[in-house]
Design an enzyme around this catalytic site. Structure first.
Site, PDB file in Angstrom:
ATOM      1  N   ARG A 137      -8.139  17.842   3.516  1.00 46.92           N
ATOM      2  CA  ARG A 137      -9.133  17.949   2.454  1.00 46.92           C
ATOM      3  C   ARG A 137     -10.414  18.560   2.999  1.00 46.92           C
ATOM      4  O   ARG A 137     -10.827  18.284   4.115  1.00 46.92           O
ATOM      5  CB  ARG A 137      -9.413  16.565   1.865  1.00 46.92           C
TER       6      ARG A 137
ATOM      7  N   ASN B 153       0.874  -1.173   0.000  1.00 47.77           N
ATOM      8  CA  ASN B 153       0.000   0.000   0.000  1.00 47.77           C
ATOM      9  C   ASN B 153       0.909   1.221   0.000  1.00 47.77           C
ATOM     10  O   ASN B 153       1.445   1.596   1.038  1.00 47.77           O
ATOM     11  CB  ASN B 153      -0.914  -0.026   1.230  1.00 47.77           C
TER      12      ASN B 153
ATOM     13  N   GLU C  87      -6.856  -3.553   6.034  1.00 45.84           N
ATOM     14  CA  GLU C  87      -6.924  -3.544   4.577  1.00 45.84           C
ATOM     15  C   GLU C  87      -5.959  -4.555   3.961  1.00 45.84           C
ATOM     16  O   GLU C  87      -6.257  -5.155   2.921  1.00 45.84           O
ATOM     17  CB  GLU C  87      -6.606  -2.135   4.065  1.00 45.84           C
TER      18      GLU C  87
ATOM     19  N   HIS D 244     -12.396   3.944   0.235  1.00 51.13           N
ATOM     20  CA  HIS D 244     -12.141   3.188   1.471  1.00 51.13           C
ATOM     21  C   HIS D 244     -12.805   1.809   1.436  1.00 51.13           C
ATOM     22  O   HIS D 244     -13.077   1.216   2.477  1.00 51.13           O
ATOM     23  CB  HIS D 244     -12.615   3.963   2.718  1.00 51.13           C
TER      24      HIS D 244
ATOM     25  N   ARG E 276      -2.980  -2.082  -3.075  1.00 49.69           N
ATOM     26  CA  ARG E 276      -4.133  -1.207  -2.901  1.00 49.69           C
ATOM     27  C   ARG E 276      -4.077  -0.139  -3.986  1.00 49.69           C
ATOM     28  O   ARG E 276      -3.101   0.592  -4.107  1.00 49.69           O
ATOM     29  CB  ARG E 276      -4.108  -0.526  -1.536  1.00 49.69           C
TER      30      ARG E 276
END
Length: 400
Positions: free
Chosen positions: A246, A9, A384, A186, A98
């Site tokens: 963000r 990732n 993940e 996500h 990922r």
């Protein structure tokens, strides 16, 4: 020689990796990593470091990365050099990655070849903070493991089966057909939570669940029977909740105003919305929730309050999309660790039927609500990497 799967990732200044056994029976459970590692501080002017820990969290390796090692490819090479020195005789049989954005075409894990890599590169403008670095990790792994299968696992894929009404913007149909739609992100984290929740509360996991993935990047998802129904991020990882840097949801006319009245270019607006806004923009202190909680600055408290309020409002929106809610699950760096913030959010969700157990929340218990609470709340650590490993194994198995 025992075969293993490596998951990778790659972020803007980091690489997360984990090693899994390649053998498996293909069931829905998540595999456990033999070890996991993370290289942080990659890039010019940063202090790069590589750390590796075993399944119990014990440190196996901890070293600075200097010179050429302080790049994505260099850090991966340093990790592989460490791995080669181990005496367990494990061969990397495949690498799972990922990939944040799969666009309209990639709705399931896929083996990467030149055409797939080219198509994913064309999606970089949709996820400028993530996609280029994800693909840099792919290229580094391809160079390190010549001929070894590389598998892309997409954050957008989990949301691909949402009801059509929740995937459309109210724009001309031609734009939707051209790919201007709500994708959601996500997804690998949400898959992890669905699998884990099914293990601890199987009946509840099949009902209406809102998962709050709260971290530097943050989103929420309404899930029914283990499937995504609606989510807060839409066309890009910018929309929805306030995040570390963000802005989250914003009136599109603000962008037009900034360009017309302030003379800002597209690149300047992108930098503002993706890198200079969110918790950092409101507080002027930090994008890190831990730093904000420790700060005495009034603007830091304002940023925390704004974040909490956004979570509560989106909780109501997702409950409406699900036509009710039976359980709430927190995950992500903030969701897993910021107990006071969880308590604040849950108290403000009392109207939904949430009765928070403050002692359980503060003690680190998995369940955060009283036994009598009509809507239960939980906290689970997302994994993940385990989802990527499961998908990678399944792609290899399907290929024979």
């Amino acid at each position: 020689m025992t075969d293993s799967l490596l998951t990778l990732n790659a972020g803007s200044s980091s690489i997360k990796v984990a090693l899994f056994d390649a053998a498996g029976d293909g069931d829905a459970s998540l595999p456990a990593a033999r070890w996991s590692g993370q290289a942080d501080g990659l890039g010019a002017g940063l202090k790069a470091r590589l750390r590796v820990r075993d399944a119990q969290g014990q440190t196996l390796h901890d070293a600075a990365l200097d010179g050429a090692q302080a790049s994505h490819q260099g850090a991966l090479a340093a990790l592989l050099e460490w791995h080669a020195q181990q005496a367990d005789g494990r061969r990397i049989a495949a690498v799972g990655h990922r990939i944040v954005h799969g666009g309209a075409d990639f709705v399931a894990p896929v083996r990467i070849d030149a055409s797939v890599l080219d198509a994913l590169t064309k999606l970089e403008p949709l996820a400028p903070l993530h996609q280029p670095h994800n693909l840099a990790g792919v290229r580094a792994a391809m160079a390190a493991f010549e001929g070894v299968p590389q598998v892309a696992c997409f954050d957008t894929a989990f949301h691909a089966e949402q009801p059509e009404v929740n995937r459309r913007f109210a724009l001309p149909r031609a734009l939707h057909d051209a790919g201007v739609r709500r994708y959601g992100f996500h997804g690998l984290s949400y898959e992890s939570i669905v699998a884990q929740f099914a293990g601890i509360a199987p009946e509840l996991a099949q009902r209406r669940v809102i998962v709050a993935h709260l971290g530097n990047g943050a989103s929420m998802c309404g899930i029914a029977q283990g499937r995504s129904v609606a989510t807060t991020m839409t066309f890009s990882p910018l929309d929805g909740l306030t995040m570390g840097t963000r802005c989250g949801h914003i009136d599109a006319a603000v962008v037009l105003y900034l360009m017309r009245s302030h003379g800002m270019s597209a690149d300047q607006v992108e930098a503002l919305l993706f890198r200079e806004s969110g918790l950092l923009g409101i507080s002027g202190v930090s994008s890190d929730m831990r730093a904000l909680e420790a700060s005495a600055e009034p603007a830091a408290a304002e940023a925390i309050g704004h974040f909490a309020e956004q979570v509560v409002q989106h909780m109501g929106s997702l409950a409406a999309a699900l036509r009710g809610v039976d359980a709430i699950v927190f995950t992500g760096g903030i969701g897993e660790n910021a107990a006071p913030l969880r308590e604040r959010i849950l108290e403000d969700c009392e109207w939904l039927g949430v009765n928070v157990d403050a002692a359980a929340n503060r003690s680190g218990a998995a369940r955060l609500t009283t036994a009598e609470s009509p809507v239960s709340a939980w906290v689970l650590r997302t994994d993940e990497e385990a989802v990527i490993a499961r998908h990678t194994a399944n792609v290899l198995r399907a290929a024979g």
